[in-house]
Design an enzyme around this catalytic site. Structure first.
Site, PDB file in Angstrom:
ATOM      1  N   LYS A 130      25.868  -4.271  -2.863  1.00 28.79           N
ATOM      2  CA  LYS A 130      27.333  -4.197  -2.984  1.00 28.79           C
ATOM      3  C   LYS A 130      27.937  -3.517  -1.763  1.00 28.79           C
ATOM      4  CE  LYS A 130      26.988  -3.533  -8.005  1.00 28.79           C
ATOM      5  NZ  LYS A 130      27.121  -2.521  -9.052  1.00 28.79           N
TER       6      LYS A 130
ATOM      7  N   ARG B 116       0.806  -1.226   0.000  1.00 26.89           N
ATOM      8  CA  ARG B 116       0.000   0.000   0.000  1.00 26.89           C
ATOM      9  C   ARG B 116       0.840   1.278   0.000  1.00 26.89           C
ATOM     10  NH1 ARG B 116      -2.765  -3.917   1.729  1.00 26.89           N
ATOM     11  NH2 ARG B 116      -0.856  -4.378   2.826  1.00 26.89           N
TER      12      ARG B 116
ATOM     13  N   HIS C 184       5.582   5.854  11.389  1.00 28.10           N
ATOM     14  CA  HIS C 184       5.032   5.742  10.040  1.00 28.10           C
ATOM     15  C   HIS C 184       4.094   6.945   9.885  1.00 28.10           C
ATOM     16  CE1 HIS C 184       3.749   4.199   6.318  1.00 28.10           C
ATOM     17  NE2 HIS C 184       3.465   2.950   6.636  1.00 28.10           N
TER      18      HIS C 184
HETATM   19  N1  ASP Z   1       1.701  -1.544   6.706  1.00 24.99           N
HETATM   20  C1  ASP Z   1       1.936  -1.129   8.057  1.00 24.99           C
HETATM   21  C2  ASP Z   1       3.398  -0.816   8.276  1.00 24.99           C
HETATM   22  O1  ASP Z   1       4.169  -0.784   7.322  1.00 24.99           O
HETATM   23  C3  ASP Z   1       1.398  -2.099   9.056  1.00 24.99           C
HETATM   24  C4  ASP Z   1       1.999  -3.469   9.059  1.00 24.99           C
HETATM   25  O2  ASP Z   1       2.928  -3.774   8.313  1.00 24.99           O
HETATM   26  O3  ASP Z   1       1.505  -4.280   9.847  1.00 24.99           O
HETATM   27  O4  ASP Z   1       3.795  -0.563   9.387  1.00 24.99           O
END
Ligand code: ASP
Length: 329
Positions: free
Chosen positions: A107, A77, A156
């Site tokens: 590398k 996503r 994030h």
């Molecule tokens: N896609 C989200 C993340 O990259 C949640 C997950 O991976 O569980 O943190």
């Protein structure tokens, strides 16, 4: 393009500067950069992006601009939505999102050198990396904006922005809500970022996890110091009747060093239609995805299941952010 400024350089913002001016040329590394004024701006700009996509599907706002998507960890996503966002705004993308092992990283090239190379070709870099703080390191070396697309178990920020936008769009408000987060609160970076952003609102927070996956103490202490109404529990039953938002997360298998420990906790929570019968009629179920068993597929047809609408919001938020950091906010 606008000049890049370093992180948290708010002190140098001219007093009374607009949200556009505050974001132009900036890195997006942490949700700590976003106060309510900037959040309102990102929400309203995301809304405009949605209208634009619904009306015309694409624009030329970022024509000629190039985004490098550099992903050292798997993603579906986040990478796809950044690519879609850039292309819908008329820009183009250098996607290094699969097989970083085939790039010079294999590398032994250092992150600073990779960044200093890629910035020669691009106007903005989106980085996902397994180490906390990697995006900050990249930003220190880059003279173009760097957007953190996940740094290990750290943050994030763009996910948290889209999570917040989803709550606002689904429920019409954020203030006054009870938000319950379920699952891996220790390693789940989206939980960390969302928790920080929600500190700016008048919310009640509930955290449901096994002991070994509790919210990090620093975050819990922050919440307590701020006087937030916060409670922890092991059981979804404790929150299901009162939650306005049930934010379900995946147990982050890749962060465990002891797989026996992972096996102990991996199947602890599953949201089922039966559990949903006890939830409020006007609540929403969210998930940053991917899910690996935490929400039964038969919940998907419940109108309260917002996770795919949440996915779409991600593209609009990323369109808003790309435009803003490239000085077209
Ligand atoms: N896609 C989200 C993340 O990259 C949640 C997950 O991976 O569980 O943190």
């Amino acid at each position: 393009m606008v000049e890049n400024r370093s992180l948290y350089d708010r002190a140098s913002d001219p007093v009374g500067s607009t949200p556009q001016a505050r974001l132009a040329g900036q890195d997006v590394l942490s949700v700590d950069q976003f106060d309510r004024e900037l959040l309102e701006y990102v929400f309203s700009r995301s809304h405009e992006m949605r209208q634009m996509v619904e009306r015309a599907s694409a624009s030329v706002l970022l024509r000629g601009a190039v985004l490098t998507c550099l992903f050292y960890e798997p993603s579906t996503r986040t990478s796809a939505s950044f690519i879609a966002a850039m292309e819908r705004l008329g820009g183009s993308v250098i996607p290094i999102t699969q097989g970083v092992q085939y790039s010079s990283v294999s590398k032994g090239e250092s992150l600073p050198d990779t960044i200093r190379t890629l910035e020669q070709y691009s106007d903005v870099i989106v980085l996902r990396h397994p180490e906390i703080g990697a995006a900050k390191v990249a930003a220190d070396y880059a003279s173009i904006p760097v957007i953190n697309a996940g740094d290990g178990t750290g943050e994030h920020p763009t996910q948290a922005l889209l999570d917040l936008l989803t709550i606002q769009e689904e429920l019409g408000t954020i203030d006054g809500l009870q938000v319950a987060m379920v699952g891996d609160l220790r390693f789940g970076r989206t939980v960390h970022s969302l928790t920080k952003l929600l500190q700016q609102y008048d919310v009640k927070l509930r955290y449901v996890s096994p002991d070994i996956l509790r919210l990090p103490l620093t975050l819990m202490n922050q919440l307590r110091d701020l006087g937030v109404d916060v409670r922890e529990s092991h059981d979804v039953a404790d929150v299901i009747e009162t939650a306005d938002v049930l934010y379900v997360t995946r147990i982050q298998k890749e962060r465990f060093t002891d797989m026996a420990q992972y096996d102990e906790v991996k199947d602890l929570y599953e949201i089922t239609p039966d559990i949903m019968t006890r939830a409020k009629q006007d609540m929403v179920v969210m998930h940053p995805l991917p899910r690996v068993g935490e929400i039964h597929y038969s919940v998907d047809s419940d109108p309260r299941a917002a996770y795919f609408r949440q996915v779409k919001n991600g593209m609009f938020v990323r369109m808003a952010l790309l435009a803003a950091v490239l000085g077209k906010g």
